[in-house]
Design a protein around this motif. Structure first.
Motif, PDB file in Angstrom:
ATOM      1  N   GLU A 150     -35.425 -21.380  50.965  1.00 18.64           N
ATOM      2  CA  GLU A 150     -35.889 -20.692  51.885  1.00 18.64           C
ATOM      3  C   GLU A 150     -37.361 -21.192  51.994  1.00 18.64           C
ATOM      4  O   GLU A 150     -38.081 -20.707  52.995  1.00 18.64           O
ATOM      5  CB  GLU A 150     -35.896 -19.072  52.015  1.00 18.64           C
ATOM      6  CG  GLU A 150     -34.478 -18.620  51.880  1.00 18.64           C
ATOM      7  CD  GLU A 150     -33.744 -19.074  53.243  1.00 18.64           C
ATOM      8  OE1 GLU A 150     -34.276 -19.152  54.491  1.00 18.64           O
ATOM      9  OE2 GLU A 150     -32.458 -19.074  53.009  1.00 18.64           O
ATOM     10  N   ARG A 151     -37.930 -21.985  51.270  1.00 19.93           N
ATOM     11  CA  ARG A 151     -39.158 -22.310  51.256  1.00 19.93           C
ATOM     12  C   ARG A 151     -39.740 -23.710  51.811  1.00 19.93           C
ATOM     13  O   ARG A 151     -38.611 -24.575  51.581  1.00 19.93           O
ATOM     14  CB  ARG A 151     -39.732 -22.279  49.786  1.00 19.93           C
ATOM     15  CG  ARG A 151     -41.281 -22.516  49.483  1.00 19.93           C
ATOM     16  CD  ARG A 151     -41.649 -21.940  48.088  1.00 19.93           C
ATOM     17  NE  ARG A 151     -40.979 -22.653  46.988  1.00 19.93           N
ATOM     18  CZ  ARG A 151     -41.265 -23.685  46.459  1.00 19.93           C
ATOM     19  NH1 ARG A 151     -42.452 -24.063  46.522  1.00 19.93           N
ATOM     20  NH2 ARG A 151     -40.433 -23.939  45.442  1.00 19.93           N
ATOM     21  N   VAL A 152     -40.499 -23.777  52.347  1.00 18.15           N
ATOM     22  CA  VAL A 152     -41.154 -25.197  52.725  1.00 18.15           C
ATOM     23  C   VAL A 152     -42.156 -25.705  51.916  1.00 18.15           C
ATOM     24  O   VAL A 152     -43.221 -25.013  51.828  1.00 18.15           O
ATOM     25  CB  VAL A 152     -41.554 -25.042  54.319  1.00 18.15           C
ATOM     26  CG1 VAL A 152     -42.115 -26.294  54.854  1.00 18.15           C
ATOM     27  CG2 VAL A 152     -40.579 -24.627  55.247  1.00 18.15           C
ATOM     28  N   VAL A 153     -42.042 -26.966  51.543  1.00 20.96           N
ATOM     29  CA  VAL A 153     -42.982 -27.727  50.751  1.00 20.96           C
ATOM     30  C   VAL A 153     -43.636 -28.869  51.361  1.00 20.96           C
ATOM     31  O   VAL A 153     -43.080 -29.659  51.882  1.00 20.96           O
ATOM     32  CB  VAL A 153     -42.178 -28.339  49.403  1.00 20.96           C
ATOM     33  CG1 VAL A 153     -43.408 -28.898  48.445  1.00 20.96           C
ATOM     34  CG2 VAL A 153     -41.553 -27.068  48.776  1.00 20.96           C
ATOM     35  N   PRO A 154     -45.058 -28.598  51.642  1.00 21.85           N
ATOM     36  CA  PRO A 154     -45.659 -29.782  52.238  1.00 21.85           C
ATOM     37  C   PRO A 154     -45.694 -30.982  51.543  1.00 21.85           C
ATOM     38  O   PRO A 154     -45.780 -31.048  50.226  1.00 21.85           O
ATOM     39  CB  PRO A 154     -47.078 -29.371  52.560  1.00 21.85           C
ATOM     40  CG  PRO A 154     -47.297 -28.269  51.550  1.00 21.85           C
ATOM     41  CD  PRO A 154     -45.791 -27.722  51.237  1.00 21.85           C
ATOM     42  N   VAL A 155     -45.573 -32.005  52.042  1.00 24.05           N
ATOM     43  CA  VAL A 155     -45.702 -33.641  51.547  1.00 24.05           C
ATOM     44  C   VAL A 155     -46.562 -34.588  52.065  1.00 24.05           C
ATOM     45  O   VAL A 155     -46.453 -34.739  52.990  1.00 24.05           O
ATOM     46  CB  VAL A 155     -44.012 -34.366  51.669  1.00 24.05           C
ATOM     47  CG1 VAL A 155     -43.959 -35.475  50.871  1.00 24.05           C
ATOM     48  CG2 VAL A 155     -42.829 -33.511  51.010  1.00 24.05           C
ATOM     49  N   PRO A 156     -47.658 -34.822  51.328  1.00 21.60           N
ATOM     50  CA  PRO A 156     -48.657 -35.689  51.888  1.00 21.60           C
ATOM     51  C   PRO A 156     -48.073 -37.191  52.213  1.00 21.60           C
ATOM     52  O   PRO A 156     -47.780 -37.726  51.101  1.00 21.60           O
ATOM     53  CB  PRO A 156     -49.814 -35.505  50.715  1.00 21.60           C
ATOM     54  CG  PRO A 156     -49.079 -35.262  49.561  1.00 21.60           C
ATOM     55  CD  PRO A 156     -47.737 -34.604  49.987  1.00 21.60           C
ATOM     56  N   LEU A 157     -48.109 -37.474  53.423  1.00 20.86           N
ATOM     57  CA  LEU A 157     -47.905 -38.774  53.719  1.00 20.86           C
ATOM     58  C   LEU A 157     -49.139 -39.597  54.245  1.00 20.86           C
ATOM     59  O   LEU A 157     -48.889 -40.285  55.463  1.00 20.86           O
ATOM     60  CB  LEU A 157     -46.538 -39.042  54.510  1.00 20.86           C
ATOM     61  CG  LEU A 157     -45.345 -38.676  53.600  1.00 20.86           C
ATOM     62  CD1 LEU A 157     -44.071 -38.820  54.515  1.00 20.86           C
ATOM     63  CD2 LEU A 157     -45.148 -39.590  52.348  1.00 20.86           C
ATOM     64  N   LEU A 158     -50.468 -39.295  54.090  1.00 21.47           N
ATOM     65  CA  LEU A 158     -51.390 -39.665  54.890  1.00 21.47           C
ATOM     66  C   LEU A 158     -51.672 -40.946  54.396  1.00 21.47           C
ATOM     67  O   LEU A 158     -51.722 -41.557  53.027  1.00 21.47           O
ATOM     68  CB  LEU A 158     -52.514 -38.973  54.764  1.00 21.47           C
ATOM     69  CG  LEU A 158     -52.296 -37.604  55.247  1.00 21.47           C
ATOM     70  CD1 LEU A 158     -53.690 -36.691  54.858  1.00 21.47           C
ATOM     71  CD2 LEU A 158     -52.083 -37.530  56.810  1.00 21.47           C
TER      72      LEU A 158
END
Length: 390
Positions: free
Chosen positions: A95-103
């Motif tokens: 149920e959790r959203v994990v941010p993934v850096p793709l900059l």
């Protein structure tokens, strides 16, 4: 692909400006409308570019006991040869959203993100897919795409060590507890010969009839065969808090504990669910997937059907029935199993509010079977080890 509120407003303004410019002959308005329309078109073209992303994930471990640590490692590689990836990405873990850096992910490069998997609740935790969102510089268009496949992490019930294991009902002829996996007491079945089998176990009459070497499989009756019957009826576990029936979770922990103890002692064990006819699959995985069922039929009828199946199939000699407070009045249905199953134990999980004949926790005898009242899995393990006999 969707237009953001800013994009919708700019597209509407472009239409109005173009209409007014052509209608009233204002070149300035026409120019502004054209620029606005070009901006929206460029934003659409920018968002339509699909980045070449190779997504892989690895769970360490992918099967874990409830409460233990598990980590998901996500690796994203930019497979494009020319353009850097400048994206907004997020991975879903349960149920959790994990941010993934793709900059500024350069061509041919990859980035790895590790994050913990929630294991506070028994069940299968779905992880993924990676959700990548592309937006233009002005924020006019937003486009989300999914990359990679979904992985699963199996959160098994917590196992409580059991020191005592049923010693069995049928003993070997010399009174010993024989650990030989292929005994010589009772004929069980025939199977094809494989390299390494002893020739004295070949059944020559059957081999001559079918043209292939067949070997006797003998059953060592000194080994107890344990059958665990888990009550997954919602009527047996009426107390549900935040979508979780704690008594059912305790029953799953007790089932996992009995199975682990049997495997440790090299004893055959079978897992059955009252409202589920399936028997195949890994026992702990099946316990992880087990859910309460409201019942398409009457709860007592489901238990009656399960006990009838057990009586007909005779899957073992030691039966362990794990249920909740809602099934206390139905223990009489297990009385018919005292013949095919000489040792019957019933455990009732009350979640700290015991009202049964054994009092607030403890063990007693009902209908000729051993009955344990336990608050949770740890309490069950203590009562199991303290039981006087089977």
């Amino acid at each position: 692909m969707t237009l953001t509120p800013r994009g919708i407003g700019l597209l509407g303004s472009a239409a109005i400006l173009l209409l007014a410019g052509f209608r009233f002959g204002y070149a300035e308005l026409t120019l502004l409308g054209t620029v606005a329309a070009i901006a929206v078109a460029c934003a659409l073209a920018h968002a339509a570019w699909r980045p070449r992303l190779d997504v892989s994930r690895r769970a360490d471990p992918d099967r874990v006991a409830r409460g233990d640590a598990a980590t998901m490692a996500l690796t994203v590689r930019n497979g494009s040869r020319l353009r850097s990836a400048n994206l907004i990405a997020e991975d879903r873990c349960g149920e959790r959203v994990v941010p993934v850096p793709l900059l500024r992910l350069r061509p041919g490069r990859d980035t790895t993100v590790s994050y913990p998997v929630p294991t506070h609740r028994r069940g299968v935790v779905p992880v993924g897919p990676l959700r990548v969102t592309r937006r233009d510089v002005l924020g006019l268009v937003s486009l989300g795409r999914s990359h990679g496949e979904t992985a699963r992490v199996w959160v098994h019930p917590r196992i409580h060590p059991l020191a005592a294991v049923p010693a069995g009902v049928a003993r070997s002829m010399d009174g010993r507890f024989d650990r030989v996996p292929h005994g010589t007491i009772t004929f069980d079945s025939l199977r094809e010969y494989v390299v390494g089998d002893e020739l004295r176990r070949v059944h020559w009459r059957t081999s001559a009839r079918i043209g292939e070497l067949m070997v006797r499989e003998d059953l060592d009756t000194s080994l107890p065969r344990i059958v665990v019957l888990l009550d997954n009826r919602a009527s047996a576990h009426p107390q549900v808090v935040d979508g979780v029936a704690q008594t059912f979770e305790s029953a799953c922990e007790a089932a996992a504990s009995v199975i682990a103890a049997a495997i440790r002692e090299d004893l055959p064990v079978t897992l059955l669910l009252v409202d589920d006819d399936r028997m195949a699959g890994d026992h702990l995985d099946r316990l992880t997937e087990a859910e309460l069922r409201d019942g398409r039929r009457d709860g007592a009828e489901a238990l009656r059907t399960a006990t009838t199946r057990l009586r007909q199939q005779r899957l073992g000699d030691t039966l362990v029935f794990l249920t909740g407070p809602g099934a206390r009045a139905e223990l009489g249905l297990l009385g018919a199993l005292r013949g095919p199953y000489p040792a019957v134990l019933a455990a009732i999980f009350h979640g700290g509010d015991a009202t049964g004949p054994t009092g607030p926790g403890g063990a007693g005898s009902v209908e000729g079977m051993l009955v344990i009242d336990a608050a949770d899995g740890a309490d069950f393990a203590a009562e199991w080890d303290g039981a006087g006999g089977w």
